[in-house]
Design a protein around this motif. Structure first.
Motif, short mmCIF file in Angstrom:
data_model
loop_
_atom_site.label_atom_id
_atom_site.label_comp_id
_atom_site.label_asym_id
_atom_site.label_seq_id
_atom_site.Cartn_x
_atom_site.Cartn_y
_atom_site.Cartn_z
N HIS A 1 1.61 -3.51 -7.97
CA HIS A 1 1.41 -2.20 -7.36
C HIS A 1 2.71 -1.39 -7.37
O HIS A 1 2.73 -0.20 -7.71
CB HIS A 1 0.88 -2.36 -5.93
N TYR B 1 -6.28 4.87 -0.41
CA TYR B 1 -6.87 4.18 -1.56
C TYR B 1 -8.37 4.01 -1.35
O TYR B 1 -8.89 4.34 -0.29
CB TYR B 1 -6.19 2.82 -1.77
N CYS B 2 -9.05 3.53 -2.38
CA CYS B 2 -10.44 3.12 -2.20
C CYS B 2 -10.65 1.84 -2.99
O CYS B 2 -9.77 1.42 -3.75
CB CYS B 2 -11.41 4.22 -2.63
N ALA C 1 0.80 -1.23 0.00
CA ALA C 1 0.00 0.00 0.00
C ALA C 1 0.82 1.27 0.00
O ALA C 1 0.36 2.31 0.40
CB ALA C 1 -0.95 0.01 1.20
N LEU D 1 -4.14 1.78 -9.69
CA LEU D 1 -4.30 0.67 -8.74
C LEU D 1 -4.65 1.15 -7.33
O LEU D 1 -4.89 0.33 -6.45
CB LEU D 1 -3.05 -0.19 -8.73
N HIS D 2 -4.69 2.46 -7.11
CA HIS D 2 -5.19 2.96 -5.83
C HIS D 2 -6.71 2.98 -5.78
O HIS D 2 -7.30 3.27 -4.72
CB HIS D 2 -4.60 4.33 -5.49
N VAL D 3 -7.36 2.71 -6.91
CA VAL D 3 -8.78 2.36 -6.88
C VAL D 3 -8.79 0.85 -7.09
O VAL D 3 -8.77 0.36 -8.22
CB VAL D 3 -9.58 3.12 -7.95
N GLY D 4 -8.77 0.11 -6.01
CA GLY D 4 -8.56 -1.33 -6.07
C GLY D 4 -9.83 -2.08 -6.47
O GLY D 4 -10.94 -1.56 -6.35
N ASN E 1 -0.94 -5.36 -4.99
CA ASN E 1 0.17 -5.77 -4.11
C ASN E 1 0.32 -7.29 -4.07
O ASN E 1 1.43 -7.81 -3.88
CB ASN E 1 -0.04 -5.26 -2.68
N LYS F 1 -5.48 -6.35 -3.14
CA LYS F 1 -4.85 -5.21 -2.44
C LYS F 1 -4.20 -4.24 -3.45
O LYS F 1 -3.04 -3.85 -3.32
CB LYS F 1 -3.83 -5.70 -1.43
N GLY F 2 -4.98 -3.84 -4.42
CA GLY F 2 -4.48 -2.87 -5.39
C GLY F 2 -3.26 -3.37 -6.16
O GLY F 2 -2.40 -2.57 -6.54
N1 ADE Z 1 -4.40 -2.03 0.07
C1 ADE Z 1 -5.57 -2.60 -0.24
N2 ADE Z 1 -6.07 -2.11 -1.38
C2 ADE Z 1 -5.19 -1.18 -1.80
C3 ADE Z 1 -5.11 -0.31 -2.92
N3 ADE Z 1 -6.07 -0.28 -3.83
N4 ADE Z 1 -4.06 0.52 -3.03
C4 ADE Z 1 -3.10 0.49 -2.11
N5 ADE Z 1 -3.10 -0.31 -1.06
C5 ADE Z 1 -4.12 -1.15 -0.90
#
Ligand code: ADE
Ligand code: ZN
Length: 254
Positions: free
Chosen positions: A161, A77-78, A17, A136-139, A147, A144-145
């Motif tokens: 990520h 993030y969301c 993240a 990827l910060h809009v997962g 990760n 986990k985006g």
């Molecule tokens: N952890 C969970 N989802 C995430 C995302 N979309 N971006 C960064 N960290 C995360």
């Protein structure tokens, strides 16, 4: 043994993240600074004193080291799964980037702050508007985006990520000032459009664009070809973030 496992787990959690790497956030901050109105620039200089928007842009990552700010970790993030709207996905109880950006924008407008002073709140907003332009910060709620998407990037272990946060950007080997010089060339029509788009437009763009991040070969080994195919999108998101950050700040301070 238990301690080692706990430590390994903690390290994996903290390594996840991270947002645009340091250069990406600074590029966004510098581009924003170049698009500020005179009045906004002056007020921001007064608030940030000896630091520029570029220099404060990574601050929200630095404070991850301080457990007083642990509650802010989910704000970077969301999550909106493929094919869903944000309303359908729902807002998590702990908040997310959307809630945080709305909250800090309003606090800077009204000068009523809940998390810290004016400078602190401005630093957080600068960072978050950058973060949510990284697709990827809009997962999608599954990895986990990105990760959890493990791969080899230029023959080293990495994850999707990280490639988007910093890999492609750092690979260009520009200082952040050089990088900003390189990409800060929006057409007038794009700039005007981007300035008028709203938070949820930026979010849904990232949700759509993240599909391109997942264009991966079966062997999960990527290098020059992946950079070649995705660099334009990285640069477009950095430029959009910078121009939109300026537009938000011009509205608050203009
Ligand atoms: N952890 C969970 N989802 C995430 C995302 N979309 N971006 C960064 N960290 C995360
Ligand atoms: Zn972040």
């Amino acid at each position: 043994m238990k301690k080692i496992i706990a430590l390994a787990l903690l390290m994996t959690l903290t390594l996840q993240a991270l947002p645009w790497g340091k250069t990406g956030h600074r590029v966004i901050g510098l581009i924003a600074e170049r698009h500020l109105s005179k009045k906004a620039k002056k007020q921001i200089e007064k608030i940030l004193k000896d630091e520029t928007l570029a220099e404060v842009s990574n601050y929200m990552d630095f404070i991850r080291a301080d457990d007083r700010y642990d509650h802010m970790a989910p704000w970077h993030y969301c999550t909106i799964p493929d094919g869903q709207t944000y309303e359908e996905a729902g807002t998590p109880e702990e908040g997310d980037a959307i809630v945080a950006i709305q909250k800090f924008t309003e606090e800077l407008r009204t000068k009523k702050f809940t998390e810290g002073d004016e400078a602190f709140t401005l630093k957080l907003l600068v960072h978050l508007i950058g973060d949510i332009h990284q697709p990827l910060h809009v997962g999608n709620g599954e990895d986990k985006g990105g990760n959890d998407v493990k791969l080899d990037y230029f023959w080293s272990s990495s994850n999707l990520h990280r490639v988007w946060d910093s890999g492609i950007i750092d690979g260009q080997q520009y200082a952040y000032t050089e990088y900003a010089d390189w990409i800060d060339h929006a057409s007038d029509s794009n700039r005007e459009k981007w300035e008028n788009d709203e938070l949820m437009d930026w979010i849904y763009e990232s949700q759509q664009l993240r599909n391109e991040c997942y264009e991966l070969p079966e062997n999960m080994k990527i290098a020059y070809d992946y950079d070649y195919e995705h660099l334009d999108l990285v640069n477009q998101r950095l430029l959009q973030a910078g121009i939109r950050l300026a537009a938000v700040l011009n509205e608050i301070y203009g």
